[in-house]
Motif scaffolding. Structure first.
Motif, PDB file in Angstrom:
ATOM      1  N   UNK A 384      -6.426  62.944  -1.202  1.00  0.00           N
ATOM      2  CA  UNK A 384      -7.436  63.414  -2.148  1.00  0.00           C
ATOM      3  C   UNK A 384      -8.627  62.459  -2.154  1.00  0.00           C
ATOM      4  N   UNK A 385      -8.329  61.161  -2.126  1.00  0.00           N
ATOM      5  CA  UNK A 385      -9.407  60.178  -2.089  1.00  0.00           C
ATOM      6  C   UNK A 385     -10.302  60.384  -0.881  1.00  0.00           C
ATOM      7  N   UNK A 386      -9.669  60.567   0.286  1.00  0.00           N
ATOM      8  CA  UNK A 386     -10.431  60.761   1.516  1.00  0.00           C
ATOM      9  C   UNK A 386     -11.210  62.072   1.473  1.00  0.00           C
ATOM     10  N   UNK A 387     -10.521  63.111   1.004  1.00  0.00           N
ATOM     11  CA  UNK A 387     -11.120  64.444   1.022  1.00  0.00           C
ATOM     12  C   UNK A 387     -12.258  64.542   0.017  1.00  0.00           C
ATOM     13  N   UNK A 388     -11.953  64.173  -1.239  1.00  0.00           N
ATOM     14  CA  UNK A 388     -12.963  64.317  -2.284  1.00  0.00           C
ATOM     15  C   UNK A 388     -14.011  63.213  -2.229  1.00  0.00           C
ATOM     16  N   UNK A 389     -13.706  62.124  -1.511  1.00  0.00           N
ATOM     17  CA  UNK A 389     -14.691  61.056  -1.386  1.00  0.00           C
ATOM     18  C   UNK A 389     -15.650  61.300  -0.241  1.00  0.00           C
ATOM     19  N   UNK A 390     -15.266  62.191   0.684  1.00  0.00           N
ATOM     20  CA  UNK A 390     -16.063  62.315   1.895  1.00  0.00           C
ATOM     21  C   UNK A 390     -17.416  62.967   1.631  1.00  0.00           C
ATOM     22  N   UNK A 391     -17.470  63.897   0.678  1.00  0.00           N
ATOM     23  CA  UNK A 391     -18.763  64.532   0.405  1.00  0.00           C
ATOM     24  C   UNK A 391     -19.775  63.532  -0.176  1.00  0.00           C
ATOM     25  N   UNK A 392     -19.398  62.831  -1.271  1.00  0.00           N
ATOM     26  CA  UNK A 392     -20.364  61.837  -1.774  1.00  0.00           C
ATOM     27  C   UNK A 392     -20.701  60.780  -0.722  1.00  0.00           C
ATOM     28  N   UNK A 393     -19.718  60.389   0.065  1.00  0.00           N
ATOM     29  CA  UNK A 393     -19.968  59.343   1.067  1.00  0.00           C
ATOM     30  C   UNK A 393     -20.964  59.814   2.116  1.00  0.00           C
ATOM     31  N   UNK A 394     -20.804  61.062   2.569  1.00  0.00           N
ATOM     32  CA  UNK A 394     -21.738  61.528   3.599  1.00  0.00           C
ATOM     33  C   UNK A 394     -23.119  61.739   2.991  1.00  0.00           C
ATOM     34  N   UNK A 395     -23.133  62.070   1.685  1.00  0.00           N
ATOM     35  CA  UNK A 395     -24.427  62.201   1.024  1.00  0.00           C
ATOM     36  C   UNK A 395     -25.143  60.854   0.965  1.00  0.00           C
TER      37      UNK A 395
END
Lengths: 408, 229
Positions: A384-395
């Motif tokens: 979940x951390x990887x999945x839900x963190x990936x959008x803000x991170x790529x932003x």
């Protein structure tokens, strides 16, 4: 730029807003621990039901006559010409160790429908069995006070009885029942033992029970030739299938069955009852797991939310980092690691919370942890951390430095 | 020997059609190695846009830009990050240090992004902090430093990568006169050591320290003179 460096940046980022980090972590921790606890609760309650059923007897196969509904021989009108009633001879044949090596013992049972009285008290036992001493072990019934009746009692046809706790409370309040004479259907029976509490299996009160020697019951209450059932105990749960086959072979021979699809007896075993109940309780476990999974998902959305806020809040910092040469990958990794640390720490706390929380009884059920659920919940939280963190991170990583620097 | 900066026909357009605004309207600028140039002009003259383009932070609508011989417009995001890290040292008006991070860590940061590790990185960061005279403040965080000290940490950070170009955008805008004076002395010293320095400013006394003064208005260069001190 080494990964440790980026991890250090990420930890520093998380440290800079401790309250927010704590709250987000808690969201995941609650999700993970509720998955573990609720699955443990579901598992515990299904184990409790199974244990209750096992108490009523396992490894046992009950043979009943197919001649007419319950009540066996009494439904004489529906008796078909070709079918034979169950007999004591059947039980003797089933007890033969050479033809039935996987059967430990067999006991014929004659059931009576009658009411027992003692003084002015009366009680109608749910089960009134005339049988052999072997029945006690086969049906997993033990005597906690007094004694069992013996084979000698059966041979002599002595009117003695072992009774369950419900009968004790119904008839013998304030009196020690052992040695008392109660009357069942007008026939006196001397109480010689009291069975251990069995509880209810949900359908039947296991303690509303009177057990007496077969001969005594047949002579005075049911008549001969009217066996209700034969209880067979397999040597172990493992050989239950073998025992079942042996029963069929012996019974087919005894009853001269020509067509196996048209037997005049049928067998019931506890294993199939257990399978039914455990499948229904696994539905309960899955349902609880789904509810807990939703809370884990909510925790994950919480991470996305917090990371988005963090990215906005640190836009300027991202701009500075990019202006001094941070590659896109470094920024991306930093925010992804921040999100993963949140969920990792949350997941670990959740596992600890779940393990602690599972020690407490919930509505009388002791939760039993399913080990795989711990790994599952923890793994899902990291994912979940990887999945839900990936959008803000790529932003964060795709912010243009000039715009990020202008951001106030 | 190619110039450090070679801007050819730079155009930066915002909006389109009737609403089009030209922040840069055909700018040509060459800056050679070792020069000390001040770019001056009122707000809206396009000097900040020019600075962003020279710093590889922004792209042009038209024109060509070579930084230390590399054509910047053709680079992708990753190559741009490398160029920003190795060729340019930025100094901003608002210092732009990373908060809650020590002076030393701030100076080490661009080196870290370049993949320089451990002892060498520390030594280079310490050397840069020594140049700006802050070797006794290395473990202080930005909030524990004065404005002048923060800007000197920023200068150290810009110098730590030994860039071809030191690019300062209104570096004295947030400083008092004493700190301004110290910072400009530092720039003189850095330039004297051979490094190319470009300062964007609207303050005359800041520009007065430079060897060459470029004046801009309405997106165009209106004068380009050698500063006779």
């Amino acid at each position: 730029m080494s990964i440790f460096e980026i991890i250090r940046f990420a930890i520093r980022g998380l440290n800079s807003n401790k309250l927010r980090t704590t709250l987000t972590t808690m969201g995941i921790a609650i999700g993970v621990s509720s998955v573990i606890i609720l699955l443990a609760f579901g598992n515990g309650s299904s184990k409790a039901v199974q244990a209750g059923i096992e108490k009523l007897g396992t490894n046992t196969i009950t043979i009943q006559s197919n001649r007419g509904g319950f009540g066996g021989g009494r439904a004489s009108a529906s008796r078909s010409v070709s079918s034979k009633p169950l007999t004591v001879g059947d039980a003797v044949a089933l007890s033969d160790p050479t033809t039935a090596p996987d059967i430990k013992q067999a006991a014929p049972v004659a059931s009576a429908n009658t009411t027992c009285t003692f003084g002015t008290n009366s009680s109608t036992p749910g089960t009134f069995n005339g049988t052999w001493p072997a029945w006690f072990e086969a049906s997993n019934t033990s005597v906690s006070k007094g004694t069992y009746f013996t084979n000698d009692d059966v041979t002599e046809g002595r009117r003695v009885a072992v009774i369950g706790n419900t009968i004790v409370t119904d008839l013998f309040t304030g009196v020690n029942p052992i040695g008392q004479v109660m009357r069942c259907g007008g026939i006196p029976f001397t109480v010689i033992g009291i069975t251990e509490k069995k509880g209810s299996n949900g359908f039947q009160d296991g303690d509303s029970l009177v057990v007496a020697p077969l001969t005594a019951v047949q002579r005075s209450l049911t008549g001969y030739n009217n066996l209700q059932s034969i209880v067979v105990q397999a040597k172990s749960a493992k050989v239950q299938d073998l025992a079942q086959t042996e029963i069929n072979t012996i019974m087919d021979a005894q009853h001269k069955v020509k067509n196996v699809n048209n037997r005049d007896y049928r067998t019931l075993n506890q294993a199939s009852l257990l399978a039914t109940t455990s499948s229904s309780s696994s539905v309960l476990t899955v349902l609880l797991g789904m509810i807990a999974g939703i809370s884990l998902l909510v925790g994950g959305i919480g991470i996305t939310n917090i990371m988005l806020v963090t990215v906005v809040e640190r836009t300027r910092e991202i701009g500075i980092r990019k202006a001094i040469g941070a590659p896109k990958r470094a920024i991306m990794t930093q925010f992804l690691i921040e999100a993963t640390i949140l969920s990792l720490v949350g997941g670990l706390l959740g596992v600890v919370g779940g393990l602690i929380g599972s020690n407490f009884k919930i509505v009388g059920v002791q939760p039993i942890i399913i080990p795989s659920s711990v790994f599952l919940a923890f793994g899902v939280s990291v994912f979940i951390g990887l999945f839900f963190g990936s959008y803000p991170a790529s932003r964060a990583a795709s912010l243009r430095p000039i715009e990020a620097l202008r951001y106030e | 020997m190619h110039p450090v900066i070679d801007v050819q026909g730079a155009v930066k357009q915002y909006g389109s059609g009737d609403a089009a605004i030209f922040a840069l309207d055909g700018v040509d600028l060459r800056i050679d190695s070792g020069e000390y140039v001040a770019i001056m002009g009122p707000s809206g003259s396009g000097k900040s846009t020019l600075m962003n383009i020279m710093g590889a932070l922004d792209n042009m609508t038209a024109g060509k830009y070579f930084l230390d011989g590399i054509e910047i417009d053709t680079l992708d995001e990753n190559a741009l990050a490398v160029v920003r890290g190795r060729k340019i040292g930025f100094i901003f008006q608002s210092f732009n240090l990373i908060a809650r991070t020590t002076a030393l860590a701030n100076v080490e940061l661009p080196l870290a992004y370049q993949g320089i590790k451990g002892k060498e990185r520390r030594a280079r960061a310490m050397a840069a902090l020594k140049v700006v005279g802050l070797e006794d403040r290395v473990s202080h965080e930005p909030t524990e430093l004065s404005g002048g000290q923060q800007q000197r940490v920023a200068v150290a950070r810009a110098l730590s990568t030994r860039p071809a170009l030191l690019l300062a955008d209104e570096p004295t805008g947030a400083l008092d006169s004493k700190s301004t004076h110290d910072l400009l002395d530092l720039f003189d010293q850095i330039n004297a050591a051979g490094r190319t320095v470009v300062v964007i400013t609207h303050e005359d006394d800041v520009a007065a320290r430079a060897k060459r003064i470029v004046r801009m208005r309405d997106g165009k260069i209106i004068s380009d003179t050698v500063n006779k001190k």
